[in-house]
Structure formats: structure tokens, C-alpha cells
Write a protein that holds these residues in place. Structure first.
Motif, PDB file in Angstrom:
ATOM      1  N   ALA A  73     -90.682 -17.373  29.691  1.00 54.90           N
ATOM      2  CA  ALA A  73     -91.349 -16.222  30.186  1.00 54.90           C
ATOM      3  C   ALA A  73     -92.169 -16.625  31.314  1.00 54.90           C
ATOM      4  N   LEU A  74     -92.715 -17.773  31.361  1.00 56.34           N
ATOM      5  CA  LEU A  74     -93.511 -18.491  32.355  1.00 56.34           C
ATOM      6  C   LEU A  74     -92.634 -18.973  33.658  1.00 56.34           C
ATOM      7  N   LEU A  75     -91.599 -19.192  33.363  1.00 50.66           N
ATOM      8  CA  LEU A  75     -90.366 -19.631  34.417  1.00 50.66           C
ATOM      9  C   LEU A  75     -89.903 -18.389  35.065  1.00 50.66           C
ATOM     10  N   VAL A  76     -89.765 -17.275  34.280  1.00 53.66           N
ATOM     11  CA  VAL A  76     -89.218 -16.056  35.024  1.00 53.66           C
ATOM     12  C   VAL A  76     -90.391 -15.557  36.051  1.00 53.66           C
ATOM     13  N   VAL A  77     -91.476 -15.560  35.394  1.00 54.55           N
ATOM     14  CA  VAL A  77     -92.859 -15.043  36.218  1.00 54.55           C
ATOM     15  C   VAL A  77     -92.832 -16.031  37.742  1.00 54.55           C
ATOM     16  N   CYS A  78     -92.778 -17.260  37.422  1.00 54.98           N
ATOM     17  CA  CYS A  78     -93.058 -18.310  38.473  1.00 54.98           C
ATOM     18  C   CYS A  78     -91.647 -17.720  39.571  1.00 54.98           C
ATOM     19  N   GLU A  79     -90.602 -17.706  38.971  1.00 52.52           N
ATOM     20  CA  GLU A  79     -89.269 -17.379  39.934  1.00 52.52           C
ATOM     21  C   GLU A  79     -89.695 -16.086  40.735  1.00 52.52           C
ATOM     22  N   LEU A  80     -90.050 -14.980  40.065  1.00 50.94           N
ATOM     23  CA  LEU A  80     -90.493 -13.781  40.864  1.00 50.94           C
ATOM     24  C   LEU A  80     -91.606 -14.231  41.829  1.00 50.94           C
ATOM     25  N   LEU A  81     -92.621 -14.924  41.629  1.00 46.32           N
ATOM     26  CA  LEU A  81     -93.738 -15.013  42.522  1.00 46.32           C
ATOM     27  C   LEU A  81     -93.197 -15.830  43.870  1.00 46.32           C
ATOM     28  N   VAL A  82     -92.238 -16.974  43.416  1.00 45.22           N
ATOM     29  CA  VAL A  82     -91.666 -17.726  44.714  1.00 45.22           C
ATOM     30  C   VAL A  82     -90.821 -16.933  45.646  1.00 45.22           C
ATOM     31  N   THR A  83     -89.791 -16.080  44.647  1.00 47.62           N
ATOM     32  CA  THR A  83     -89.061 -15.402  45.685  1.00 47.62           C
ATOM     33  C   THR A  83     -89.905 -14.407  46.481  1.00 47.62           C
ATOM     34  N   SER A  84     -90.836 -13.704  45.813  1.00 48.49           N
ATOM     35  CA  SER A  84     -91.640 -12.588  46.510  1.00 48.49           C
ATOM     36  C   SER A  84     -92.429 -13.407  47.744  1.00 48.49           C
ATOM     37  N   ALA A  85     -93.075 -14.275  47.398  1.00 54.66           N
ATOM     38  CA  ALA A  85     -93.763 -15.380  48.521  1.00 54.66           C
ATOM     39  C   ALA A  85     -92.782 -15.738  49.668  1.00 54.66           C
ATOM     40  N   LYS A  86     -91.646 -15.883  49.147  1.00 55.59           N
ATOM     41  CA  LYS A  86     -90.513 -16.217  50.407  1.00 55.59           C
ATOM     42  C   LYS A  86     -90.122 -15.067  51.122  1.00 55.59           C
ATOM     43  N   ALA A  87     -89.732 -13.980  50.619  1.00 50.80           N
ATOM     44  CA  ALA A  87     -89.470 -12.868  51.062  1.00 50.80           C
ATOM     45  C   ALA A  87     -90.461 -12.475  52.078  1.00 50.80           C
ATOM     46  N   ALA A  88     -91.699 -12.642  51.808  1.00 49.39           N
ATOM     47  CA  ALA A  88     -93.100 -12.222  52.592  1.00 49.39           C
ATOM     48  C   ALA A  88     -92.869 -13.538  54.104  1.00 49.39           C
ATOM     49  N   LEU A  89     -92.802 -14.458  53.686  1.00 54.51           N
ATOM     50  CA  LEU A  89     -92.409 -15.354  54.853  1.00 54.51           C
ATOM     51  C   LEU A  89     -91.219 -15.355  55.556  1.00 54.51           C
TER      52      LEU A  89
END
Length: 93
Positions: A22-38
Motif C-alpha cells: 500500500a505504501l509503494l502504491v501511494v508513493c508511486e501516485l505521489l511521484v507520478t503527480s509531482a512529475k506531472a506538475a513539473l
């Protein structure tokens, strides 16, 4: 805990694996979202305010703001006096 059922090491290991996943899934979502903002900043530097980026990414303004502040704190973006963001040239090296 059910009557007559003690929690064993196998139960604890299974629960730990579920939590780790579950933590890996959440981290992946956060990284993907931050990358999208960048990426939005790179692709549309003229539309670089929190509202514009949030609208493009279909995210809440508060989420985009937190991502941008985190990226700013790490030197990936800079914020001007008009609260517009742009990618920091030094972060591209």
C-alpha cells in the motif's frame, strides 16, 4: 481477533507485506503527480500558476500548491513575485 485464534508470525508477515505494498502504491501516485506538475511547467511555461496547472492536471489547487512548494524547496522550480512558477535552469543539468 477471533475467539480461539492467536496471531502468529505468518499473520504479522502477511500484514506487513500488505502495508508495504500500500505504501509503494501511494508513493508511486505521489511521484507520478509531482512529475506531472513539473512536466506541465516545462510544456506550458506561460501558464505557470497554481490554478492553471491544477486545471490542466485535473487536481486540486491545494495538491498542486504542495507539490510546487516541495519542488521549490528542492531547487527544481522557482516562484516569481506574481506567484508564477518555472523550472529552475540549474535543475535541468
Amino acid at each position: 481477533m477471533q475467539h480461539g485464534h492467536e496471531v502468529g508470525a505468518d499473520d504479522i508477515d502477511a500484514a506487513a507485506r500488505q502495508v508495504a505494498h500500500a505504501l509503494l502504491v501511494v508513493c508511486e501516485l505521489l511521484v507520478t503527480s509531482a512529475k506531472a506538475a513539473l512536466e506541465a511547467l516545462v510544456e506550458h511555461p506561460e501558464d505557470s500558476g497554481v490554478c492553471e496547472i491544477a486545471q490542466k492536471l485535473e487536481m486540486s489547487k491545494s495538491t498542486v500548491y504542495r507539490f510546487l512548494q516541495s519542488l521549490k524547496a528542492r531547487g527544481y522550480v522557482v516562484q516569481d513575485a506574481e506567484d508564477r512558477y518555472r523550472v529552475c535552469a540549474a535543475s535541468m543539468n
